[in-house]
Design an enzyme around this catalytic site. Structure first.
Site, PDB file in Angstrom:
ATOM      1  N   LYS A  76       0.851  -1.191   0.000  1.00  0.00           N
ATOM      2  CA  LYS A  76       0.000   0.000   0.000  1.00  0.00           C
ATOM      3  C   LYS A  76       0.886   1.240   0.000  1.00  0.00           C
ATOM      4  CE  LYS A  76      -3.931   2.109   2.466  1.00  0.00           C
ATOM      5  NZ  LYS A  76      -4.878   1.992   3.595  1.00  0.00           N
ATOM      6  N   SER A 151      -9.884   2.198   2.532  1.00  0.00           N
ATOM      7  CA  SER A 151      -8.963   2.895   1.673  1.00  0.00           C
ATOM      8  C   SER A 151      -7.943   1.988   0.979  1.00  0.00           C
ATOM      9  CB  SER A 151      -8.191   3.940   2.486  1.00  0.00           C
ATOM     10  OG  SER A 151      -7.415   3.316   3.484  1.00  0.00           O
ATOM     11  N   SER A 175     -10.299  -0.136   6.741  1.00  0.00           N
ATOM     12  CA  SER A 175      -9.672  -0.078   5.417  1.00  0.00           C
ATOM     13  C   SER A 175      -8.942  -1.321   4.938  1.00  0.00           C
ATOM     14  CB  SER A 175      -8.710   1.101   5.355  1.00  0.00           C
ATOM     15  OG  SER A 175      -9.425   2.277   5.138  1.00  0.00           O
TER      16      SER A 175
END
Ligand code: GLN
Length: 487
Positions: A76, A151, A175
């Site tokens: 990420k 997210s 997330s």
């Protein structure tokens, strides 16, 4: 090969059936084919990945392989990786090359894993659909009209589309779990403090936690073995012995007590999601578990409490982006104050600005007691609900999200409806507990449904065991979306 588990990939690498360079090239070529459409990655650096792969092949040749050596993993874009552009989904960090590795990145490096690229995400991890990213929306590989969740939407889409064998994510209010649910993969948010936040760009520091996203619980366990562990550079990192999260995977589930919160099976939950979750719970009963109804009476407060505390912490954390030391600076300005305000006005997107404004408001002298302090007190009550609940059960189960993936654009103009997609996950962050999402079927629209598991503090191994046993008995986790031009 692209569907292989991490254990299978490790065996192929150890048996010299494939080299890390070949494996990495295979995934890089899938990214080159499918990423222009899915937009799961913000940054790919083939040369940097292949250099790591060559080093991993040497490690394997020297007989120094560890379980993840030679395996490419997507990271990420919230994790600083030395020499890699690290944007956190924001224009503010558009040109930022990280000068050091986050703890998680460093641990993966020591394990000989390959950084396959940096995945797309909501700007500063604020969002539930990946639509707040400065780098554009990510499409859900199951249905390209749908959001992947957020997210960590890029990581979830990359794993679901088999552009990466597994990925890292972070979870402040859901997330990891919500995008895992919406993309039909497995994701785990550890107990707060188990994975170091060092080098993980801060959103709301008392809630943020990194964790694994993969095709299966067993893969998550292998990743967590590397990610977790004490790190003195994060003052909230917990000083505990390293655990082997795979140790309990094969335990039978007889006697497992599952708590079903009545508040989670109430209004707001879509019927098809409820049906898939109930079928999963029936499967657990078949596997020997018992279920008991429990109550989390303060759970309706989780979203309002979170949207006071998370913005408060964010407003403080994001004050560092001022155009002085690194990141974006407005090209034209007058004095210093003008430089600050133009930089922040131009560099941040709308959702981030909304949070900063809410945060500074709830922390302001006149409102601190009414909002921030009150929310802290309610946070304690929410955590106590779980303490009470775990007197009656070993694990709590329910839906990860109230609906399957919604359409791109459907909620972008309605922040409150967007915030509600984390209604089941947020309380877990407020309490600091571990949570997990496991694929358990599909909705009426053919989009994936996730089963949410919540454990008591440090019960990651127990949760992984419960998820693994379910995955031995079902095959939802091995279903995969059909991409354009594929069988
Ligand atoms: N969707 C929630 C938010 O927008 C949670 C995000 C997260 O966990 N990073 O804040």
């Amino acid at each position: 090969m692209i569907n292989a588990t991490l254990k299978e990939l490790a065996a192929l690498l150890a048996g010299k059936k494939i080299s890390s360079v070949e494996l990495t090239q295979q995934f890089l070529s899938r990214i080159a084919t499918h990423n222009p459409d899915l937009n799961a990655f913000i940054t790919v650096d083939e040369e940097a990945s292949l250099k790591q792969a060559r080093a991993a092949d040497e490690m394997i040749a020297r007989g120094e392989a560890q379980p993840l050596t030679g395996i490419p993993l997507a990271q990420k874009d919230i994790f600083c990786a030395q020499g890699w552009r690290t944007t956190c989904g924001s224009q503010m960090l558009h040109d930022f090359i990280a000068p050091y590795d986050a703890h998680v990145i460093e641990q993966f490096k020591h394990a000989g894993a390959i950084n396959l690229g940096k995945t797309n995400m909501d700007e500063f991890a604020m969002g539930s659909s990946n639509e707040t990213s400065y780098y554009g929306k990510v499409k859900n590989p199951w249905d390209r009209q749908a959001v992947p969740g957020g997210s960590s939407g890029g990581s979830a889409a990359a794993v679901a589309a088999r552009l990466a064998p597994a990925a890292s994510g972070t979870d402040t209010g859901g997330s990891i779990r919500q995008p895992a649910a919406l993309c039909g993969i497995t994701g785990l948010k550890p107990t707060y403090g188990v994975v170091s936040r060092y080098g993980m760009i801060a959103f709301a520091s008392s809630l943020d936690q990194g964790g694994p996203m993969a095709k299966s619980a067993e893969d998550c366990a292998l990743l967590l073995n590397v990610m977790a562990g004490f790190d003195a550079r994060d003052s909230t990192s917990l000083e505990r012995e390293k655990e082997d999260y795979t140790r309990g995977l094969d335990q039978p589930l007889a006697g497992l007590k599952i708590g079903l919160p009545k508040e989670f099976f109430a209004a707001g939950l879509s019927a098809d999601v409820a049906q898939a979750v109930e079928a999963a719970i029936a499967e657990y009963r078949k596997l020997g578990a018992e279920t008991v109804e429990i109550s989390l009476p303060n759970s309706h407060l989780a979203i309002p409490v979170y949207y006071v505390l998370a913005p408060a912490e964010a407003s403080s954390n994001l004050s560092r982006f001022d155009g002085v030391r690194y990141g974006y600076r407005a090209p034209e300005y007058g004095d210093l104050l003008d430089m600050y305000s133009k930089t922040r006005a131009q560099g941040f997107g709308a959702e981030v600005k909304r949070r900063i404004m809410i945060g500074t408001y709830v922390l302001s002298a006149g409102y601190y007691d009414a909002y921030y302090l009150k929310a802290q007190k309610l946070r304690r009550l929410i955590a106590q609900d779980f303490t009470e609940a775990f007197k009656q059960c070993d694990l709590i189960m329910g839906p990860t999200a109230p609906t399957t993936a919604f359409n791109l654009g459907e909620k972008s103009d309605d922040p409150v409806s967007m915030y509600l997609s984390d209604i089941y996950t947020i309380a877990v962050n407020l309490a600091g507990l571990p949570g997990m999402s496991v694929p358990c079927g599909f909705g009426a629209d053919g989009r994936p449904v996730g089963l949410h598991l919540v454990g008591n503090y440090f019960s990651e191994a127990r949760m992984l065991n419960a998820a693994h046993q379910y995955q031995q008995a079902t095959d939802w986790h091995s279903r995969k979306p059909r991409l354009p031009g594929e069988e």
